[in-house]
Design a protein around this motif. Sequence first.
Motif, short mmCIF file in Angstrom:
data_model
loop_
_atom_site.label_atom_id
_atom_site.label_comp_id
_atom_site.label_asym_id
_atom_site.label_seq_id
_atom_site.Cartn_x
_atom_site.Cartn_y
_atom_site.Cartn_z
N THR A 74 0.84 -1.19 0.00
CA THR A 74 0.00 0.00 0.00
C THR A 74 0.88 1.25 0.00
O THR A 74 2.11 1.18 -0.08
N GLY A 129 -1.67 7.15 12.88
CA GLY A 129 -3.11 7.18 12.65
C GLY A 129 -3.46 7.93 11.38
O GLY A 129 -4.29 7.47 10.57
N LEU A 130 -2.84 9.10 11.17
CA LEU A 130 -3.10 9.85 9.94
C LEU A 130 -2.63 9.09 8.71
O LEU A 130 -3.33 9.06 7.68
N LEU A 134 -2.47 5.86 8.41
CA LEU A 134 -3.40 4.74 8.19
C LEU A 134 -4.66 5.19 7.46
O LEU A 134 -5.09 4.55 6.48
N PHE A 135 -5.24 6.29 7.90
CA PHE A 135 -6.48 6.74 7.27
C PHE A 135 -6.22 7.25 5.85
O PHE A 135 -7.08 7.08 4.97
N LEU A 136 -5.09 7.89 5.62
CA LEU A 136 -4.75 8.28 4.24
C LEU A 136 -4.54 7.04 3.37
O LEU A 136 -4.92 7.03 2.19
N THR A 137 -3.95 6.00 3.95
CA THR A 137 -3.77 4.75 3.21
C THR A 137 -5.11 4.12 2.86
O THR A 137 -5.32 3.65 1.73
N PHE A 138 -6.04 4.11 3.81
CA PHE A 138 -7.38 3.57 3.53
C PHE A 138 -8.06 4.37 2.42
O PHE A 138 -8.73 3.80 1.54
N PHE A 139 -7.90 5.69 2.45
CA PHE A 139 -8.52 6.53 1.44
C PHE A 139 -7.91 6.27 0.06
O PHE A 139 -8.63 6.18 -0.94
N SER A 196 -8.79 2.59 -1.25
CA SER A 196 -10.20 2.19 -1.34
C SER A 196 -10.63 1.80 -2.75
O SER A 196 -11.38 0.83 -2.91
#
Length: 260
Positions: free
Chosen positions: A78, A107-108, A110-115, A118
């Motif tokens: 990723t 945490g930031l 991780l959420f950027l990676t999820f975005f 996706s």
Amino acid sequence: MENRKCRGKEAAFLLLIVLLPFIVQPAAHAASKTIPISPDWEIALHPPEEPKQLVDSIRLLIVMSILTLAPSILTLLTSFTRIIVVFSLLRSALATQQTPPNQVLIGLALFLTFFIMSPVVNQIMNQAVNPYLDGAITQDEAIRTGTKPVKEFLLRQTREKDLALFVDISGEKMPKDRMDVSMTTLIPAFVISELKTAFTIGFLLYIPFIVIDMVVSGILMSMGMFMLPPAAISLPFKLLLFILVDGWHLIVKSLVEGFL
């Protein structure tokens, strides 16, 4: 006295030898008996009576496998590697020690990676996982279809030079179609490409902050303030510059658009 003690030990030893068969035989006889634990219990494997039971079992197996490999998948397949390295270099360039803390940066990231990932995950679910669970495609077709979006993502971010390096090391020939490259060759090429890109971004982030450090150090030396640490004076100016240019917005925008 010593003779009496020796005779006593010999008598005890002889008595033990004589009684040993009478002790061992009942124990062996008792062990030879079968003691039922629970005659009503039965442990057996039965085939599923309905296809839904098999689908639920396969779904559970897939979930457990993903959870087991989640750290490796998150790190190597990723955008997480590039994002977390850039954030770490940014914090070093600002010289803010542990601010923001590691929990906030991870945490930031991780959420950027999820975005960012996706669209790839949606492709895998729609084209491979859901059809396989519905019984529309076989397992081999699901694996082949599911790895295609991942390969496309990795190849978009991998440099030709890095890919050719690992193809040469593996002793393979570069295929005409890049999609035919094996995952074992593609993944390390993708990782070193990501590290190079992250270090390039980090170098560009360092330049303005180094200029501020040099200016502040020169001013302090010209004023004769040798005992005053330049880092303590330059830190507010670094933060001011980062706020004025809206640094977080620019960095996150550049990182996300670099993958899209």
